[in-house]
Design a protein around this motif. Structure first.
Motif, PDB file in Angstrom:
ATOM      1  N   TRP A 144      96.571  48.137  11.388  1.00  0.00           N
ATOM      2  CA  TRP A 144      97.099  49.378  10.794  1.00  0.00           C
ATOM      3  C   TRP A 144      96.041  50.474  10.758  1.00  0.00           C
ATOM      4  N   ASP A 145      94.763  50.092  10.781  1.00  0.00           N
ATOM      5  CA  ASP A 145      93.694  51.100  10.885  1.00  0.00           C
ATOM      6  C   ASP A 145      93.621  51.693  12.286  1.00  0.00           C
ATOM      7  N   GLU A 204      95.628  44.574   8.379  1.00  0.00           N
ATOM      8  CA  GLU A 204      94.982  45.816   7.921  1.00  0.00           C
ATOM      9  C   GLU A 204      94.154  46.441   9.045  1.00  0.00           C
ATOM     10  N   LYS A 205      93.490  45.605   9.845  1.00  0.00           N
ATOM     11  CA  LYS A 205      92.727  46.129  10.979  1.00  0.00           C
ATOM     12  C   LYS A 205      93.646  46.817  11.981  1.00  0.00           C
ATOM     13  N   ARG A 211      99.201  41.906   0.045  1.00  0.00           N
ATOM     14  CA  ARG A 211      98.260  42.731   0.814  1.00  0.00           C
ATOM     15  C   ARG A 211      98.972  43.508   1.916  1.00  0.00           C
ATOM     16  N   LEU A 212     100.063  42.946   2.428  1.00  0.00           N
ATOM     17  CA  LEU A 212     100.781  43.631   3.495  1.00  0.00           C
ATOM     18  C   LEU A 212     101.756  44.670   2.972  1.00  0.00           C
ATOM     19  N   LEU A 239     101.245  48.510   3.339  1.00  0.00           N
ATOM     20  CA  LEU A 239     101.125  49.079   4.674  1.00  0.00           C
ATOM     21  C   LEU A 239     102.412  49.808   5.043  1.00  0.00           C
ATOM     22  N   ALA A 282      95.849  38.649   6.774  1.00  0.00           N
ATOM     23  CA  ALA A 282      95.973  39.957   6.122  1.00  0.00           C
ATOM     24  C   ALA A 282      94.897  40.913   6.631  1.00  0.00           C
ATOM     25  N   ASP A 283      93.680  40.391   6.838  1.00  0.00           N
ATOM     26  CA  ASP A 283      92.621  41.227   7.428  1.00  0.00           C
ATOM     27  C   ASP A 283      93.070  41.774   8.779  1.00  0.00           C
TER      28      ASP A 283
END
Length: 428
Positions: free
Chosen positions: A414-415, A411-412, A278-279, A282, A407-408
């Motif tokens: 990176w958003d 991703e948060k 998941r990472l 990114l 992972a959440d």
């Protein structure tokens, strides 16, 4: 960090490691009840069982249990005859014990740079640092990934050097079908409580196929004495030795943990790769990987960060690292730096007080080892500056859901890279 809800719920962040079961408690209590609380008891103790089990697990002929992983490295070099005036090549990125072990034998640690992807010894740099004083190489299977043992074994063979595997972070890892600790002349590992295979405190294990080396290791761990089950101790020292025994309580605990090790390892191999997957997409982050010829024990997960890949030209990697460190921890991901500098920059190696009068470096005056300066390890320095690590929480066999929350969080973050970029650009 900005007042919202963290990506990782607070009520799931506490993770126990090691996992202590009723079987572990029974193993410890059985030793207490037996009264055999030291490894030199005249009757068989749990130390011997641990040694036999670990030799079988690594596919080696002999295993010797000792007080800790640092003692294991020291005893390995002593058994190989490394001593004053000798040089031992060590990676510039490792735990401090890898560099101290040669010093304990009055030998000079000669540091070599690392590979930027595996973080293990760079064979080309190893070869450049060999002199007529070099006696051994210590490949560290850092973070759980086996070093390039094919290349390093070839170098050792060409120059007549011994290979001592520092497998303290790589329990169970495999390199081309062979378990780490079974490839070099001697393998050394740690049972410290943070390790993939822990004991209740400190402990270490040595492995070898050479019966003469095994005998020297056994003599070295207890004053040079021969201790045989069923025979009274004679208190005769047959060689230089130390007091590096593990006690039966620690051995029994580690053996109980070993009963569950394979199952835990299978779960880690199920939990960690999906998290890394998941990472991986990114931008600006490089995640650890395992090559086809080797398995990864995933003891520590190290992530490299690239400002340029995020469009942050002119931002220092350390500034991006600091910003992401703060933001990810705010979201509940316990990132850390682990090492703050390459080993050769540690005071014990720069000030060279050693055993007094500058020894052992003074004995190597005029050699490359004596003239070695910090700052000549660009890869190790860069990795420390641009990376963060994740430790211990992912070792738990039930960590899969927690890792998905991690992972959440990534991703948060990176958003919201615009916020991270502002922080990085304003960093001193």
């Amino acid at each position: 960090m900005m007042g919202g809800a963290p990506a990782v719920p607070r009520d799931i962040r506490s993770v126990q490691w090691p996992i202590i079961t009723e079987e572990d408690r029974k193993a410890v209590l059985s030793v207490l009840d037996s009264g055999n609380l030291v490894s030199n008891a005249e009757t068989e103790t749990s130390v011997r069982e641990l040694e036999q089990r670990w030799a079988a697990a690594t596919g080696t002929a002999h295993a010797v249990a000792v007080s800790n992983g640092t003692a294991a490295l020291h005893l390995a070099l002593a058994a190989l005859g490394v001593g004053p005036g000798d040089e031992v090549i060590v990676p510039a990125l490792s735990f401090i014990a890898s560099g101290l072990a040669p010093l304990h034998q009055m030998a000079v640690p000669v540091f070599a740079d690392i590979d930027p992807v595996t973080f293990n010894l760079d064979p080309a740099d190893v070869e450049r640092r060999i002199t007529d004083r070099t006696r051994a190489i210590i490949p560290v299977h850092l973070h759980g990934l086996p070093a390039d043992m094919d290349a390093l074994a070839g170098i050792a063979d060409r120059h007549g050097l011994a290979l001592v595997e520092d497998a303290a972070q790589a329990h169970g890892a495999v390199h081309r079908g062979r378990k780490v600790g079974s490839i070099g002349a001697i393998g050394a590992t740690s049972l410290q409580t943070t390790k993939n295979l822990p004991t209740c405190g400190e402990g270490g294990l040595l492995t070898t196929d050479d019966p003469e080396l095994a005998e020297r290791l056994v003599l070295g761990r207890q004053f040079g004495e021969v201790i045989e089950s069923g025979k009274a101790r004679d208190y005769v020292s047959r060689q230089l030795g130390w007091n590096a025994k593990i006690n039966p309580i620690q051995a029994a605990f580690a053996t109980s943990q070993l009963d569950r090790f394979d199952g835990y390892e299978r779960r880690r191999q199920q939990n960690i790769p999906p998290f890394l997957d998941r990472l991986r997409p990114l931008p600006g982050i490089t995640v650890p990987t395992a090559p086809e010829h080797a398995s990864h024990a995933w003891h520590i997960l190290r992530f490299r960060l690239d400002p340029a890949a995020l469009g942050l030209d002119g931002v220092a990697p350390s500034a991006l690292r600091k910003a992401l460190h703060r933001v990810l921890r705010a979201e509940g991901v316990p990132m850390s730096r682990y090492q703050l500098m390459p080993l050769p920059e540690q005071k014990v190696f720069t000030e060279r007080t050693g055993f007094g009068s500058g020894h052992p470096w003074a004995a190597a005056e005029g050699t490359a080892a004596a003239d070695e300066v910090a700052g000549s390890f660009p890869v190790a320095s860069a990795v420390i500056e641009d990376s963060l690590t994740l430790q211990k929480r992912h070792l738990h066999p039930d960590s899969g859901p927690l890792l998905q929350h991690y992972a959440d969080a990534f991703e948060k973050v990176w958003d919201h890279l615009d916020t991270v970029a502002t922080m990085a650009r304003s960093a001193r």
